[in-house]
Scaffold this motif. Structure first.
Motif, PDB file in Angstrom:
ATOM      1  N   CYS A   1      17.647  65.552   9.517  1.00 57.80           N
ATOM      2  CA  CYS A   1      17.444  64.102   9.419  1.00 57.80           C
ATOM      3  C   CYS A   1      18.608  63.428  10.128  1.00 57.80           C
ATOM      4  CB  CYS A   1      17.381  63.668   7.965  1.00 57.80           C
ATOM      5  SG  CYS A   1      17.283  61.870   7.786  1.00 57.80           S
ATOM      6  N   ARG A   2      18.303  62.823  11.253  1.00 55.78           N
ATOM      7  CA  ARG A   2      19.371  62.198  12.041  1.00 55.78           C
ATOM      8  C   ARG A   2      19.938  60.974  11.339  1.00 55.78           C
ATOM      9  NH1 ARG A   2      15.639  64.597  14.434  1.00 55.78           N
ATOM     10  NH2 ARG A   2      15.894  65.882  16.291  1.00 55.78           N
ATOM     11  N   CYS A   3      19.171  60.402  10.413  1.00 57.27           N
ATOM     12  CA  CYS A   3      19.651  59.229   9.671  1.00 57.27           C
ATOM     13  C   CYS A   3      20.506  59.625   8.475  1.00 57.27           C
ATOM     14  CB  CYS A   3      18.477  58.391   9.190  1.00 57.27           C
ATOM     15  SG  CYS A   3      17.422  57.781  10.510  1.00 57.27           S
TER      16      CYS A   3
ATOM     17  N   PHE B   1      14.188  57.814   3.248  1.00 57.20           N
ATOM     18  CA  PHE B   1      14.094  57.806   4.717  1.00 57.20           C
ATOM     19  C   PHE B   1      14.689  56.501   5.242  1.00 57.20           C
ATOM     20  CE2 PHE B   1      10.685  54.879   4.140  1.00 57.20           C
ATOM     21  CZ  PHE B   1       9.939  55.371   3.083  1.00 57.20           C
ATOM     22  N   GLN B   2      15.032  56.555   6.519  1.00 57.91           N
ATOM     23  CA  GLN B   2      15.453  55.313   7.186  1.00 57.91           C
ATOM     24  C   GLN B   2      14.473  55.035   8.322  1.00 57.91           C
ATOM     25  OE1 GLN B   2      19.732  54.853   7.796  1.00 57.91           O
ATOM     26  NE2 GLN B   2      20.058  56.305   6.124  1.00 57.91           N
ATOM     27  N   CYS B   3      14.621  55.767   9.451  1.00 52.15           N
ATOM     28  CA  CYS B   3      13.677  55.533  10.553  1.00 52.15           C
ATOM     29  C   CYS B   3      12.327  56.192  10.282  1.00 52.15           C
ATOM     30  CB  CYS B   3      14.249  56.038  11.872  1.00 52.15           C
ATOM     31  SG  CYS B   3      14.237  57.846  12.028  1.00 52.15           S
ATOM     32  N   GLY B   4      12.297  57.239   9.452  1.00 55.97           N
ATOM     33  CA  GLY B   4      11.050  57.905   9.092  1.00 55.97           C
ATOM     34  C   GLY B   4      10.611  58.991  10.064  1.00 55.97           C
ATOM     35  N   TYR B   5      11.386  59.213  11.114  1.00 56.07           N
ATOM     36  CA  TYR B   5      10.961  60.193  12.123  1.00 56.07           C
ATOM     37  C   TYR B   5      10.813  61.595  11.543  1.00 56.07           C
ATOM     38  CZ  TYR B   5      10.657  62.506  16.645  1.00 56.07           C
ATOM     39  OH  TYR B   5      10.225  63.245  17.709  1.00 56.07           O
ATOM     40  N   CYS B   6      11.736  61.977  10.702  1.00 56.02           N
ATOM     41  CA  CYS B   6      11.708  63.342  10.148  1.00 56.02           C
ATOM     42  C   CYS B   6      10.800  63.460   8.939  1.00 56.02           C
ATOM     43  CB  CYS B   6      13.122  63.771   9.750  1.00 56.02           C
ATOM     44  SG  CYS B   6      13.743  62.904   8.277  1.00 56.02           S
TER      45      CYS B   6
HETATM   46 FE1  FES Z   1      15.463  58.991  10.386  1.00 53.68          FE
HETATM   47 FE2  FES Z   1      15.276  61.227   8.932  1.00 53.68          FE
HETATM   48  S1  FES Z   1      14.859  59.180   8.308  1.00 53.68           S
HETATM   49  S2  FES Z   1      15.590  61.051  11.058  1.00 53.68           S
END
Ligand code: FES
Ligand code: FES
Length: 177
Positions: free
Chosen positions: A160-162, A105-110
């Motif tokens: 996943c937008r990241c 993950f990067q931002c973790g939103y998904c």
């Molecule tokens: Fe950022 Fe998936 S980790 S949207």
């Protein structure tokens, strides 16, 4: 709040705890989780069933909670990312551990949706549910091996937008191996 033509008492079990909530009939499971129970792991990404960020497990099956009216799921047993556990209550679920180790993950939103979806996908494959890329006749009720293509296909509803997809697939592979 009294029940009337627009409200009903709805009983749900969420992460092992029972709730009986007076709900407007238009309230989604996602809004119950986030707004009423304070479980904000499941995200409201699109609110239209298109991104998978709101994925939870309902009676053991993964589902987009933004598309589910709570009143239609009286008695359901819901597990959110907050309810995922390892072998004992203090440990992470193996998928959570693998996501950490693989930096999935990067931002973790998904991530909460990806995790719940992966739990559901692994169970579906073990139960012999074929996917779009399962070879004809390969399943026939027997467990389906989760190859990279199978993992990609089965998690394709979780965006996943990241662009962390390669590491997400590796993390799921680690767990099913
Ligand atoms: Fe950022 Fe998936 S980790 S949207
Ligand atoms: Fe439910 Fe996007 S918020 S699918």
């Amino acid at each position: 709040m009294p029940t009337d033509a627009f409200h009903s008492e709805v009983s749900l079990t969420v992460n092992g705890s029972p709730y009986c909530l007076p709900l407007n009939h238009r309230t989604t499971v996602l809004d119950v989780l986030r707004e009423q129970l304070g479980l904000i792991g499941a995200k409201k990404g699109c609110d239209h069933g298109q991104c998978g960020a709101c994925t939870v497990l309902v009676d053991g099956r993964r589902a987009n909670s933004c598309l589910m009216l709570a009143v239609a799921h009286e008695g359901a047993d819901i597990t959110t990312v907050e309810g995922l556990r390892g072998a004992d209550d203090d440990s992470l679920h193996p998928l959570q551990q693998a996501f950490l180790e693989r930096d999935a993950f990067q931002c973790g939103y998904c991530t909460p949706g990806q995790l719940c979806s992966a739990v559901g996908a692994i169970a579906e494959a073990a139960a012999g549910d074929a996917s779009h890329v399962t070879l004809p006749g390969a399943a026939n009720g027997a467990p389906v091996t989760l190859t990279r293509d199978e993992i990609r296909e089965r998690l394709s509803g979780n965006l996943c937008r990241c662009g962390a997809y390669p590491h997400i697939v590796e993390a799921v592979e680690d767990v099913v191996r």
